[in-house]
Write an enzyme that holds these catalytic residues in place. Sequence first.
Site, PDB file in Angstrom:
ATOM      1  N   ASN A 161      41.892  43.792  51.823  1.00 14.95           N
ATOM      2  CA  ASN A 161      41.690  44.179  50.141  1.00 14.95           C
ATOM      3  C   ASN A 161      40.411  43.410  49.775  1.00 14.95           C
ATOM      4  O   ASN A 161      40.228  42.336  49.566  1.00 14.95           O
ATOM      5  CB  ASN A 161      42.771  43.776  49.420  1.00 14.95           C
ATOM      6  CG  ASN A 161      42.777  43.869  47.961  1.00 14.95           C
ATOM      7  OD1 ASN A 161      41.625  44.365  47.454  1.00 14.95           O
ATOM      8  ND2 ASN A 161      43.674  43.313  47.407  1.00 14.95           N
ATOM      9  N   LYS A 214      38.887  43.627  46.987  1.00 11.65           N
ATOM     10  CA  LYS A 214      39.062  43.376  45.532  1.00 11.65           C
ATOM     11  C   LYS A 214      37.587  43.919  44.646  1.00 11.65           C
ATOM     12  O   LYS A 214      36.955  44.717  45.449  1.00 11.65           O
ATOM     13  CB  LYS A 214      39.330  42.065  45.132  1.00 11.65           C
ATOM     14  CG  LYS A 214      40.662  41.765  45.815  1.00 11.65           C
ATOM     15  CD  LYS A 214      41.122  40.187  45.670  1.00 11.65           C
ATOM     16  CE  LYS A 214      42.578  40.051  46.340  1.00 11.65           C
ATOM     17  NZ  LYS A 214      43.265  38.723  45.855  1.00 11.65           N
ATOM     18  N   HIS A 253      49.299  45.880  43.055  1.00  6.36           N
ATOM     19  CA  HIS A 253      48.966  44.596  43.336  1.00  6.36           C
ATOM     20  C   HIS A 253      48.927  43.693  42.022  1.00  6.36           C
ATOM     21  O   HIS A 253      48.872  44.245  40.842  1.00  6.36           O
ATOM     22  CB  HIS A 253      47.357  44.684  43.556  1.00  6.36           C
ATOM     23  CG  HIS A 253      46.934  43.315  44.341  1.00  6.36           C
ATOM     24  ND1 HIS A 253      46.472  42.090  43.459  1.00  6.36           N
ATOM     25  CD2 HIS A 253      46.789  42.969  45.589  1.00  6.36           C
ATOM     26  CE1 HIS A 253      46.319  41.151  44.063  1.00  6.36           C
ATOM     27  NE2 HIS A 253      46.454  41.699  45.494  1.00  6.36           N
ATOM     28  N   GLU A 270      47.332  41.577  40.807  1.00  4.52           N
ATOM     29  CA  GLU A 270      46.215  41.368  39.684  1.00  4.52           C
ATOM     30  C   GLU A 270      46.307  42.540  38.925  1.00  4.52           C
ATOM     31  O   GLU A 270      45.869  42.507  37.709  1.00  4.52           O
ATOM     32  CB  GLU A 270      44.970  41.243  40.662  1.00  4.52           C
ATOM     33  CG  GLU A 270      44.831  39.941  41.245  1.00  4.52           C
ATOM     34  CD  GLU A 270      43.910  39.754  42.391  1.00  4.52           C
ATOM     35  OE1 GLU A 270      43.317  40.808  42.769  1.00  4.52           O
ATOM     36  OE2 GLU A 270      44.101  38.871  43.141  1.00  4.52           O
ATOM     37  N   GLU A 308      53.578  39.928  48.523  1.00  3.71           N
ATOM     38  CA  GLU A 308      52.451  38.759  48.305  1.00  3.71           C
ATOM     39  C   GLU A 308      52.990  37.951  46.945  1.00  3.71           C
ATOM     40  O   GLU A 308      52.696  38.338  45.805  1.00  3.71           O
ATOM     41  CB  GLU A 308      51.246  39.659  47.843  1.00  3.71           C
ATOM     42  CG  GLU A 308      50.737  40.588  48.663  1.00  3.71           C
ATOM     43  CD  GLU A 308      49.152  40.935  48.476  1.00  3.71           C
ATOM     44  OE1 GLU A 308      48.455  40.567  49.453  1.00  3.71           O
ATOM     45  OE2 GLU A 308      48.976  41.324  47.250  1.00  3.71           O
ATOM     46  N   GLY A 329      44.891  33.927  47.003  1.00  3.56           N
ATOM     47  CA  GLY A 329      43.365  33.304  46.625  1.00  3.56           C
ATOM     48  C   GLY A 329      43.634  31.895  46.204  1.00  3.56           C
ATOM     49  O   GLY A 329      42.669  31.284  45.830  1.00  3.56           O
ATOM     50  N   SER A 337      46.588  34.153  50.907  1.00  6.87           N
ATOM     51  CA  SER A 337      45.851  33.269  51.560  1.00  6.87           C
ATOM     52  C   SER A 337      45.897  33.444  53.109  1.00  6.87           C
ATOM     53  O   SER A 337      46.231  32.413  54.079  1.00  6.87           O
ATOM     54  CB  SER A 337      46.193  31.872  51.273  1.00  6.87           C
ATOM     55  OG  SER A 337      45.805  31.600  49.831  1.00  6.87           O
TER      56      SER A 337
END
Length: 254
Positions: free
Chosen positions: A9, A11, A94, A96, A164, A170, A210
């Site tokens: 991904n 992003k 996701h 985010e 996730e 991240g 991560s």
Amino acid sequence: MATPFIAGNWKMNTTLREAVALVREMRGELARLDGVERVLCPPFISLAAVSELVAGTPIKVGAQNLFHEQKGAYTGEVSPLMLRDLCEYVIVGHSERRACFHEDDAVVNRKLKAAVAAGLRPILCVGERLGERESGRAEEVVTAQLHRALEGYSDAASLVVAYEPVWAIGTGKAATPDMAGAMMALIRRRLSEAFGDNPANGIPLLYGGSVTSQNIRGFVEQPPVDGALVGGASLRAADFVEIVRTTAQVRARM
Ligand code: PGA
């Protein structure tokens, strides 16, 4: 067992030029590896170029988002119909998107259905926040996300699920393999309840948060984990290739 599966991904990183350079850098080695579904998810504007660059190789392409309508007056949105000419997969839900763009489970559910209706394979993301894990509610949160996202959804054969944990994305603080394995086992049970054992066992379950070329082995050695959704490390060609290679090696021995 589900197919081993690694998705990158990217992003909101890479200009068109950078995306092309990144694919050129990893394409040769990535294409030569065997036994792992490998998917690159660049930003929308690079999808066409990336698809063209990997055409004729086993490398697949995915989008990072979609809108739930197929066409119409939705300025700025990208529809499943547009995507299906460019890619096979699409990331849905996701964290985010949930956090920055207020996507709730009802939106995720509509997007999942719109994706499969257009012939795309959705990679559904679920995962708890730090406070939810610390208060012992991680399993309850993930179960509820799955339940609401999959309401009225029946296409198990197209589905991929990524667990996730939000606190691992991240941050450099990945979940432990045991933690990921335990949650995946729960997700597999919930998918069996929804679709039956056989269809559920074929759904690739990915860990995300991560993941690096150093820690991927621990995750894919856990039988319920079929692979990973990789953010930061997927922007480094050598790391991403190594993640796919390690997954192929580990799964070939299982
Ligand atoms: P990360 O992102 O690997 O950079 O933690 C994973 C993701 O958000 O899919």
